[in-house]
Design a protein around this motif. Structure first.
Motif, short mmCIF file in Angstrom:
data_model
loop_
_atom_site.label_atom_id
_atom_site.label_comp_id
_atom_site.label_asym_id
_atom_site.label_seq_id
_atom_site.Cartn_x
_atom_site.Cartn_y
_atom_site.Cartn_z
N LEU A 1 -15.52 9.69 -9.34
CA LEU A 1 -15.57 8.33 -9.87
C LEU A 1 -15.12 7.31 -8.81
O LEU A 1 -15.67 6.22 -8.73
CB LEU A 1 -14.71 8.21 -11.13
CG LEU A 1 -15.26 8.91 -12.37
CD1 LEU A 1 -14.31 8.74 -13.54
CD2 LEU A 1 -16.63 8.38 -12.74
N GLN B 1 -5.64 21.91 -17.50
CA GLN B 1 -4.29 22.22 -17.98
C GLN B 1 -4.27 23.46 -18.87
O GLN B 1 -3.26 23.75 -19.49
CB GLN B 1 -3.72 21.02 -18.74
CG GLN B 1 -3.34 19.89 -17.81
CD GLN B 1 -2.97 18.62 -18.55
OE1 GLN B 1 -3.42 18.41 -19.67
NE2 GLN B 1 -2.17 17.79 -17.93
N TYR C 1 -10.21 18.63 -12.23
CA TYR C 1 -9.87 17.31 -12.74
C TYR C 1 -9.77 16.30 -11.61
O TYR C 1 -10.34 15.21 -11.66
CB TYR C 1 -8.55 17.39 -13.51
CG TYR C 1 -7.97 16.07 -13.91
CD1 TYR C 1 -8.73 15.14 -14.62
CD2 TYR C 1 -6.65 15.73 -13.58
CE1 TYR C 1 -8.19 13.92 -15.00
CE2 TYR C 1 -6.11 14.52 -13.96
CZ TYR C 1 -6.87 13.62 -14.67
OH TYR C 1 -6.34 12.42 -15.04
N VAL D 1 -8.27 5.53 -15.26
CA VAL D 1 -8.32 6.83 -15.95
C VAL D 1 -7.11 6.91 -16.87
O VAL D 1 -6.02 6.52 -16.50
CB VAL D 1 -8.27 7.95 -14.89
CG1 VAL D 1 -8.16 9.30 -15.56
CG2 VAL D 1 -9.49 7.88 -14.02
N PRO D 2 -7.31 7.40 -18.08
CA PRO D 2 -6.17 7.43 -19.00
C PRO D 2 -5.04 8.28 -18.46
O PRO D 2 -5.26 9.42 -18.06
CB PRO D 2 -6.76 8.10 -20.25
CG PRO D 2 -8.22 8.10 -20.07
CD PRO D 2 -8.50 8.01 -18.62
N ILE D 3 -3.87 7.69 -18.37
CA ILE D 3 -2.71 8.48 -17.93
C ILE D 3 -1.90 8.78 -19.18
O ILE D 3 -1.19 7.94 -19.69
CB ILE D 3 -1.84 7.70 -16.93
CG1 ILE D 3 -2.69 7.31 -15.72
CG2 ILE D 3 -0.65 8.54 -16.49
CD1 ILE D 3 -2.01 6.36 -14.78
N VAL E 1 2.61 9.84 -9.82
CA VAL E 1 1.89 9.93 -11.09
C VAL E 1 0.94 11.12 -11.10
O VAL E 1 0.84 11.85 -12.08
CB VAL E 1 1.12 8.62 -11.36
CG1 VAL E 1 0.22 8.79 -12.58
CG2 VAL E 1 2.08 7.49 -11.56
N ARG F 1 -9.59 17.28 -17.37
CA ARG F 1 -8.14 17.34 -17.26
C ARG F 1 -7.56 18.39 -18.22
O ARG F 1 -6.77 19.24 -17.81
CB ARG F 1 -7.51 15.98 -17.57
CG ARG F 1 -5.98 15.99 -17.42
CD ARG F 1 -5.37 14.62 -17.62
NE ARG F 1 -5.66 14.07 -18.93
CZ ARG F 1 -5.01 14.43 -20.04
NH1 ARG F 1 -4.05 15.32 -19.98
NH2 ARG F 1 -5.35 13.89 -21.19
N HIS G 1 1.47 16.84 -22.98
CA HIS G 1 2.48 17.66 -23.66
C HIS G 1 3.46 16.77 -24.37
O HIS G 1 3.76 16.93 -25.53
CB HIS G 1 3.23 18.51 -22.64
CG HIS G 1 2.40 19.61 -22.11
ND1 HIS G 1 1.56 19.44 -21.05
CD2 HIS G 1 2.25 20.89 -22.51
CE1 HIS G 1 0.93 20.58 -20.82
NE2 HIS G 1 1.32 21.46 -21.69
N LEU H 1 0.83 -1.21 0.00
CA LEU H 1 0.00 0.00 0.00
C LEU H 1 0.86 1.26 0.00
O LEU H 1 0.56 2.22 -0.69
CB LEU H 1 -0.93 0.00 1.21
CG LEU H 1 -2.17 -0.87 1.03
CD1 LEU H 1 -3.02 -0.80 2.28
CD2 LEU H 1 -2.97 -0.42 -0.18
N VAL I 1 -13.87 12.88 -17.69
CA VAL I 1 -12.60 12.97 -16.96
C VAL I 1 -11.55 13.70 -17.80
O VAL I 1 -10.86 14.61 -17.31
CB VAL I 1 -12.08 11.55 -16.63
CG1 VAL I 1 -10.68 11.61 -16.06
CG2 VAL I 1 -13.02 10.86 -15.64
N GLU I 2 -11.43 13.32 -19.06
CA GLU I 2 -10.39 13.90 -19.90
C GLU I 2 -10.69 15.36 -20.23
O GLU I 2 -9.77 16.18 -20.31
CB GLU I 2 -10.21 13.08 -21.18
CG GLU I 2 -9.55 11.73 -20.93
CD GLU I 2 -8.09 11.89 -20.54
OE1 GLU I 2 -7.83 12.07 -19.33
OE2 GLU I 2 -7.22 11.86 -21.42
N THR J 1 -13.08 15.34 -10.30
CA THR J 1 -13.74 14.37 -11.16
C THR J 1 -13.29 12.95 -10.84
O THR J 1 -14.10 12.02 -10.77
CB THR J 1 -13.40 14.65 -12.65
OG1 THR J 1 -13.62 16.02 -12.89
CG2 THR J 1 -14.26 13.83 -13.57
N ILE J 2 -11.99 12.80 -10.62
CA ILE J 2 -11.48 11.45 -10.33
C ILE J 2 -12.02 10.98 -8.99
O ILE J 2 -12.42 9.82 -8.85
CB ILE J 2 -9.94 11.46 -10.36
CG1 ILE J 2 -9.54 11.76 -11.81
CG2 ILE J 2 -9.37 10.13 -9.88
CD1 ILE J 2 -8.14 11.49 -12.15
#
Lengths: 422, 303
Positions: B30, A101, B23, B268-270, A20, A97, B274, A10, A93-94, B26-27
């Motif tokens: 979910l 940005q 963002y 979620v798409p990583i 990430v 994002r 850029h 964990l 979600v995208e 949003t995550i």
């Protein structure tokens, strides 16, 4: 070596997630206008999604190479790409994002589910959203309705793509015109379709448009033949069609079912004037023609199509072919390419790029003629936010190549109908 | 100690939206939403050990009901309960057929999948519910219509759902009901021999689970604004639900939450945008070769 306990696992997982999810290294960059381009680049719709992304990227490069947005001091465009993985939730979600940005406009997203999820982000965050591909009528109509009813102040969603209902209307119109031009009046047109989301929506649109238009030719409305998609065999369906003594077979296929249907029509020796589809993949792709050979010769289908009379389209199509390893510049890459051109035109005219409503004002007054796809007139947006001039083109396989044959202003060659008897 | 930890976690979660970006919110939405669905599944699949692989059916029934009722002017706040009740009815039918005839393990999986598939095919072919094209909900941002202009409202709603699910499971766990369910999972034969009405408790577990999942369906519909038979009734959604509970720990109170915290961000798409965009712009020749064109899914929009 220490044993991997749940706790250490964990710790690693949380640490990894933090790395990430953390903010990226700050980048020193010149100011650009960021466009969030969200498409399904992985998952079941990956292939068309990647075509969209590449089309949009090429257009951004072209705009930048030509000096960017000249009216705004040569401002360059920058694409922030997103991937829906063909899941509606990731559309949302995208979109969040890329907006996070710094995307000041949204572009997307091919499948109607993800696109509608992006609509809510556009309306919530006041980010103008130009739909490059997605056909479901309610996507823009719903937003227009909620603005009209006063529940939303501004419509941020616009679409430069034919709507599902316009696919059907245009198909019926082209059928009528082509039959009239060929001086035939088929009395038994048999509609056959793949029974999935796409096939159902296409056949429904076609039937509805036929009912409204009441043309001179006759579609056997009560004898529509559907097959489960993907099929393993279509001999029964074709015998059913044969029993109806058809003049014209009008199929809505997927690439896989087209490979079964067309050879079967030949094997069962259907005595028909021709095969004309109201709109679907399966006939015009280079790979399909290579497999179907003579079976697909003279087949017609009504689809969104690039305007190859325009020299610039041919240039872009050549470059696209190189960069996509041999693919055709088609609906997907073409409409995404055009969307960027429209955005560039909007940005030239917008009075203030930092004000979303100013961008929307410029969108509403769009009257753009530089698109590479086949349009019925300049690109502009009606009261629903749709471009009524985004139309389909009838293409025919002639000499093992897909060629635009109707409407007349788009035609590169004269259509061959009825097809020559074998 | 446990209470203190729980309360701190809750306080953190309540305060998070003030510092998070849209963002990240949003995550989290979910994460909470899937944790809630997994928690609902946990009752029948985790505690009672009855492997249902068709929970998507309840999400679909709940979502479709609320969306269709809104068309008739009924607020989704009410439609949500109607949808959940219908999901519970469906759950009781599936449960009755499965448990009455003693289906276990693989056979129960088949039955539940079959029901979800039947729902999917029905929804795809009934024009009154939109057919294969599905339903598109108008975004109004009107709270009466279960819609919000501010993303954070969804965050708190999803959090509330997750807490509701966890609360229900905590209650069940502490009661005879929960103990019976665990006993059924461990050894149903022995349970019956001791006089536990296993059929009744398995049915109850299924109905409660279906009801909660149905509530989730309304949230799904009004968060993503469209319902398509393939996405809301499809097997992939059922698997998404199950896998969170199983990875986090099925049959435990916090398992589904842990599972959702691990798996949802992974789903979620990583894509470092850029980097990717630049790579594609400067070195197109380095891209991997795309798949061949024939025999592929549609090259045209799905709807």
């Amino acid at each position: 070596m220490t044993r991997l306990t749940r706790r250490t696992f964990l710790k690693i997982a949380v640490g990894g997630a933090a790395v990430v999810g953390g903010p990226g290294a700050p980048r020193a960059q010149a100011k650009t206008f960021k466009i969030g381009a969200v498409h399904p680049v992985t998952g079941p719709l990956a292939e068309p999604g990647q075509a969209c992304r590449l089309g949009a990227q090429m257009a951004v490069e072209a705009v930048n190479a030509a000096g960017g947005i000249k009216g705004k001091g040569g401002l360059k465009l920058e694409l922030l790409v997103g991937d829906t993985q063909t899941k509606p939730e990731n559309g949302r979600v995208e979109a969040e994002r890329v907006v996070n940005q710094g995307a000041q406009m949204l572009l997307g997203s091919f499948d109607s589910g993800s696109t509608n999820a992006m609509v809510s982000v556009a309306q919530q965050k006041r980010v103008p959203f130009l739909i490059d591909i997605a056909a479901a009528d309610p996507i823009t109509a719903n937003v227009a309705k909620s603005v009209k009813e006063g529940q939303q102040k501004v419509q941020y969603v616009y679409r430069n793509f034919p709507t599902a209902s316009s696919f059907g209307r245009k198909a019926v119109q082209y059928f009528t015109e082509i039959f009239a031009e060929a001086k035939v009046t088929p009395k038994r047109v048999v509609l056959m379709y793949c029974n999935d989301l796409f096939g159902q929506s296409q056949s429904r649109g076609f039937l509805a448009a036929y009912k409204v238009a009441k043309p001179a030719w006759t579609l056997l409305e009560d004898d529509v033949i559907a097959w489960p998609e993907p099929p393993s065999d279509l001999s029964t369906e074709v015998s059913k069609a044969k029993a109806l003594k058809p003049d014209v077979i009008s199929p809505i296929t997927r690439p896989a079912s087209a490979q079964l249907l067309l050879p079967e029509i030949r094997k069962q020796r259907l005595d028909i004037l021709g095969i004309i589809g109201p709109g679907s993949p399966g006939f015009y792709e280079a790979g399909q023609i290579a497999v179907l050979k003579d079976d697909v010769e003279y087949a017609m289908v009504s689809n969104p199509w690039a305007n190859f009379k325009n020299p610039r389209t041919n240039q872009v199509a050549d470059e696209y072919k190189k960069r996509s390893h041999g693919k055709t510049f088609d609906t997907n890459s073409g409409y995404s390419y055009d969307a960027i051109l429209v955005i560039a035109d909007v940005l030239e005219r917008a009075t203030n790029l930092d004000d979303a409503d100013a961008i929307v004002d410029a969108l509403k007054t769009t009257n753009y003629t530089g698109g590479l796809m086949q349009y019925a007139g300049p690109i502009h947006f009606n009261e629903l936010g749709d471009n009524p001039n985004a139309v389909t083109t009838m293409t025919q396989i002639l000499g093992q190549k897909a060629v635009a044959v109707w409407p007349r202003e788009a035609a590169l060659q004269k259509f061959v109908f009825p097809r020559p008897r074998a | 100690m446990k209470w203190a930890l729980g309360l701190t976690a809750l306080a953190v979660l309540l305060g998070l939206p003030t510092v998070l970006s849209g963002y990240a919110v949003t995550i989290f939405v979910l994460i909470f939403f899937y944790a809630f669905l997994a928690q609902a599944w946990n009752i029948v699949g985790g505690y009672a050990g009855q492997l249902s692989a068709g929970h998507a059916a309840f999400v679909g029934v709940g979502g479709y009901t609320a969306a269709l009722l809104l068309d008739r002017g009924i607020t989704p706040w009410l439609g949500m309960l109607v949808g959940a009740a219908l999901a519970a009815v469906l759950g009781s039918i599936i449960g009755y057929l499965g448990f009455r005839f003693g289906l276990r393990g693989f056979y129960l999986v088949l039955l539940t999948v079959a029901f979800a598939e039947v729902c999917r095919i029905l929804a795809s072919n009934i024009d009154a519910v939109g057919g294969a094209v599905g339903l598109y909900i108008t975004f109004t941002g009107n709270p009466r219509q279960f819609q919000f202009q501010d993303q954070r409202a969804y965050y708190y709603l999803a959090l509330a759902l997750m807490l509701l699910g966890t609360g229900v499971v905590a209650l069940i766990e502490r009661r005879r009901f929960g103990i019976y369910l665990t006993a059924i999972r461990e050894d149903e034969g022995a349970c019956e021999a001791l006089g536990v009405p296993t059929f009744k408790y398995k049915m109850l577990a299924m109905v409660v689970s279906a009801f909660l999942t149905g509530l989730g369906g309304t949230f799904y519909a009004f968060y993503l604004f469209s319902l398509q038979p393939n996405t809301v009734f499809g097997i992939p959604l059922s698997v998404e639900i199950i896998i969170r509970a199983v990875i986090g720990g099925a049959g435990t109170l916090l398992g589904p939450i842990l599972g959702s915290f691990i798996l949802t961000p992974l789903g979620v798409p990583i894509s470092p945008p850029h980097h990717q965009a630049r790579l594609a712009m400067t070195a197109p020749e380095k891209r991997t070769a795309p798949a061949p064109i024939s025999n592929r899914p549609p090259t045209r929009p799905a709807a």
